[in-house]
Write a protein that holds these residues in place. Sequence first.
Motif, mmCIF file in Angstrom:
data_model
loop_
_atom_site.group_PDB
_atom_site.id
_atom_site.type_symbol
_atom_site.label_atom_id
_atom_site.label_comp_id
_atom_site.label_asym_id
_atom_site.label_seq_id
_atom_site.Cartn_x
_atom_site.Cartn_y
_atom_site.Cartn_z
ATOM 1 N N VAL A 71 10.609 -3.305 -12.627
ATOM 2 C CA VAL A 71 11.203 -3.914 -11.441
ATOM 3 C C VAL A 71 10.106 -4.314 -10.464
ATOM 4 O O VAL A 71 9.013 -3.761 -10.481
ATOM 5 C CB VAL A 71 12.200 -2.957 -10.738
ATOM 6 C CG1 VAL A 71 13.326 -2.557 -11.678
ATOM 7 C CG2 VAL A 71 11.509 -1.722 -10.182
ATOM 8 N N ARG A 72 10.423 -5.295 -9.609
ATOM 9 C CA ARG A 72 9.496 -5.654 -8.524
ATOM 10 C C ARG A 72 9.646 -4.670 -7.371
ATOM 11 O O ARG A 72 8.675 -4.353 -6.687
ATOM 12 C CB ARG A 72 9.770 -7.065 -8.031
ATOM 13 C CG ARG A 72 9.287 -8.141 -8.971
ATOM 14 C CD ARG A 72 9.359 -9.514 -8.330
ATOM 15 N NE ARG A 72 10.739 -9.926 -8.109
ATOM 16 C CZ ARG A 72 11.404 -10.777 -8.889
ATOM 17 N NH1 ARG A 72 10.807 -11.308 -9.925
ATOM 18 N NH2 ARG A 72 12.639 -11.090 -8.616
ATOM 19 N N ASP A 73 10.882 -4.211 -7.157
ATOM 20 C CA ASP A 73 11.158 -3.356 -6.006
ATOM 21 C C ASP A 73 12.302 -2.405 -6.370
ATOM 22 O O ASP A 73 13.331 -2.848 -6.892
ATOM 23 C CB ASP A 73 11.554 -4.236 -4.812
ATOM 24 C CG ASP A 73 11.905 -3.428 -3.595
ATOM 25 O OD1 ASP A 73 10.980 -3.029 -2.874
ATOM 26 O OD2 ASP A 73 13.110 -3.181 -3.374
ATOM 27 N N TYR A 74 12.115 -1.128 -6.114
ATOM 28 C CA TYR A 74 13.146 -0.146 -6.442
ATOM 29 C C TYR A 74 14.473 -0.451 -5.757
ATOM 30 O O TYR A 74 15.522 -0.455 -6.383
ATOM 31 C CB TYR A 74 12.706 1.264 -6.027
ATOM 32 C CG TYR A 74 11.641 1.874 -6.888
ATOM 33 C CD1 TYR A 74 11.843 2.107 -8.242
ATOM 34 C CD2 TYR A 74 10.424 2.258 -6.333
ATOM 35 C CE1 TYR A 74 10.866 2.685 -9.030
ATOM 36 C CE2 TYR A 74 9.435 2.844 -7.111
ATOM 37 C CZ TYR A 74 9.652 3.051 -8.453
ATOM 38 O OH TYR A 74 8.695 3.627 -9.233
ATOM 39 N N ASP A 75 14.423 -0.679 -4.452
ATOM 40 C CA ASP A 75 15.669 -0.814 -3.704
ATOM 41 C C ASP A 75 16.455 -2.055 -4.092
ATOM 42 O O ASP A 75 17.690 -2.012 -4.166
ATOM 43 C CB ASP A 75 15.389 -0.779 -2.193
ATOM 44 C CG ASP A 75 14.876 0.589 -1.765
ATOM 45 O OD1 ASP A 75 15.345 1.602 -2.311
ATOM 46 O OD2 ASP A 75 13.987 0.644 -0.889
ATOM 47 N N GLU A 76 15.775 -3.185 -4.374
ATOM 48 C CA GLU A 76 16.520 -4.377 -4.794
ATOM 49 C C GLU A 76 17.178 -4.142 -6.150
ATOM 50 O O GLU A 76 18.301 -4.557 -6.383
ATOM 51 C CB GLU A 76 15.655 -5.639 -4.801
ATOM 52 C CG GLU A 76 14.790 -5.838 -6.013
ATOM 53 C CD GLU A 76 14.043 -7.168 -6.031
ATOM 54 O OE1 GLU A 76 14.327 -8.082 -5.237
ATOM 55 O OE2 GLU A 76 13.140 -7.273 -6.878
ATOM 56 N N GLU A 128 17.488 9.871 -7.808
ATOM 57 C CA GLU A 128 16.047 9.991 -7.634
ATOM 58 C C GLU A 128 15.633 11.450 -7.684
ATOM 59 O O GLU A 128 16.343 12.320 -7.207
ATOM 60 C CB GLU A 128 15.617 9.405 -6.285
ATOM 61 C CG GLU A 128 15.835 7.922 -6.179
ATOM 62 C CD GLU A 128 15.190 7.326 -4.940
ATOM 63 O OE1 GLU A 128 14.055 7.716 -4.617
ATOM 64 O OE2 GLU A 128 15.822 6.466 -4.328
ATOM 65 N N ARG A 151 8.240 8.443 -6.868
ATOM 66 C CA ARG A 151 9.609 7.936 -6.933
ATOM 67 C C ARG A 151 10.006 7.799 -8.402
ATOM 68 O O ARG A 151 9.380 7.054 -9.152
ATOM 69 C CB ARG A 151 9.704 6.600 -6.207
ATOM 70 C CG ARG A 151 11.122 6.248 -5.861
ATOM 71 C CD ARG A 151 11.209 5.269 -4.722
ATOM 72 N NE ARG A 151 12.614 5.045 -4.393
ATOM 73 C CZ ARG A 151 13.050 4.032 -3.704
ATOM 74 N NH1 ARG A 151 12.215 3.138 -3.232
ATOM 75 N NH2 ARG A 151 14.329 3.902 -3.454
ATOM 76 N N ARG A 154 8.410 0.577 -11.113
ATOM 77 C CA ARG A 154 7.923 -0.498 -10.250
ATOM 78 C C ARG A 154 6.614 -1.035 -10.802
ATOM 79 O O ARG A 154 5.673 -0.292 -11.073
ATOM 80 C CB ARG A 154 7.731 -0.005 -8.816
ATOM 81 C CG ARG A 154 7.404 -1.141 -7.846
ATOM 82 C CD ARG A 154 7.346 -0.664 -6.413
ATOM 83 N NE ARG A 154 6.375 0.390 -6.195
ATOM 84 C CZ ARG A 154 5.078 0.182 -6.017
ATOM 85 N NH1 ARG A 154 4.583 -1.032 -6.024
ATOM 86 N NH2 ARG A 154 4.269 1.201 -5.825
ATOM 87 N N THR A 174 3.081 -2.444 -10.890
ATOM 88 C CA THR A 174 1.992 -2.192 -9.948
ATOM 89 C C THR A 174 0.731 -2.993 -10.254
ATOM 90 O O THR A 174 -0.229 -2.923 -9.501
ATOM 91 C CB THR A 174 1.632 -0.693 -9.908
ATOM 92 O OG1 THR A 174 1.272 -0.266 -11.222
ATOM 93 C CG2 THR A 174 2.806 0.135 -9.393
ATOM 94 N N LEU A 215 3.630 -7.171 -13.264
ATOM 95 C CA LEU A 215 4.442 -8.136 -12.501
ATOM 96 C C LEU A 215 4.794 -9.352 -13.351
ATOM 97 O O LEU A 215 5.902 -9.860 -13.285
ATOM 98 C CB LEU A 215 3.714 -8.559 -11.229
ATOM 99 C CG LEU A 215 3.742 -7.537 -10.101
ATOM 100 C CD1 LEU A 215 2.739 -7.911 -9.013
ATOM 101 C CD2 LEU A 215 5.142 -7.417 -9.529
ATOM 102 N N TYR A 237 16.436 -10.228 -12.642
ATOM 103 C CA TYR A 237 15.108 -10.729 -13.012
ATOM 104 C C TYR A 237 15.147 -11.739 -14.147
ATOM 105 O O TYR A 237 14.114 -12.257 -14.543
ATOM 106 C CB TYR A 237 14.188 -9.563 -13.387
ATOM 107 C CG TYR A 237 13.994 -8.584 -12.251
ATOM 108 C CD1 TYR A 237 13.452 -8.987 -11.033
ATOM 109 C CD2 TYR A 237 14.360 -7.255 -12.394
ATOM 110 C CE1 TYR A 237 13.281 -8.089 -9.987
ATOM 111 C CE2 TYR A 237 14.185 -6.351 -11.362
ATOM 112 C CZ TYR A 237 13.645 -6.775 -10.160
ATOM 113 O OH TYR A 237 13.477 -5.889 -9.130
#
Length: 133
Positions: free
Chosen positions: A10-15, A30, A36, A52, A54, A59, A112
């Motif tokens: 993922v690019r961002d955990y929360d999204e 979690e 995380r 995520r 990194t 990416l 994604y």
Amino acid sequence: MHLAYSAYLVRDYDEAIGWFGEALGWRGSELGGGKRWVRVGGEEGGQLLLARATSDAQLAAVGKAAGGRVAYFVHTGHFDADHARMVAAGVAFAEAPRQEAYGKVAVFADLYGNRWDLIEAPAEVPMESGAAA
């Protein structure tokens, strides 16, 4: 033995947590400890371990699971209701639902661009039978 988790870039955990919650109705959990460790999944079966990205290479790999083929398979016992809920949540389906020997199926893309099958197996073909799309 059984498969418990599969890493999902993922690019961002929360999204990602938000998308899986809205689109599939999956909850996240979690574990603490300074790192995380986020898992998402339904009530049964394996879960995705959100990882995520990194590095530049990681990416670049986000959204490229299985090289553009269907990478993930979600089984349901309520295809029509789940499909309608997902459409209402804005999930991008690549096709209309269709009937196959292994059940009712429709391909969709996640946030994604990874491809997934939503599948409801017919009553005479148990979901754990290994039927593949």
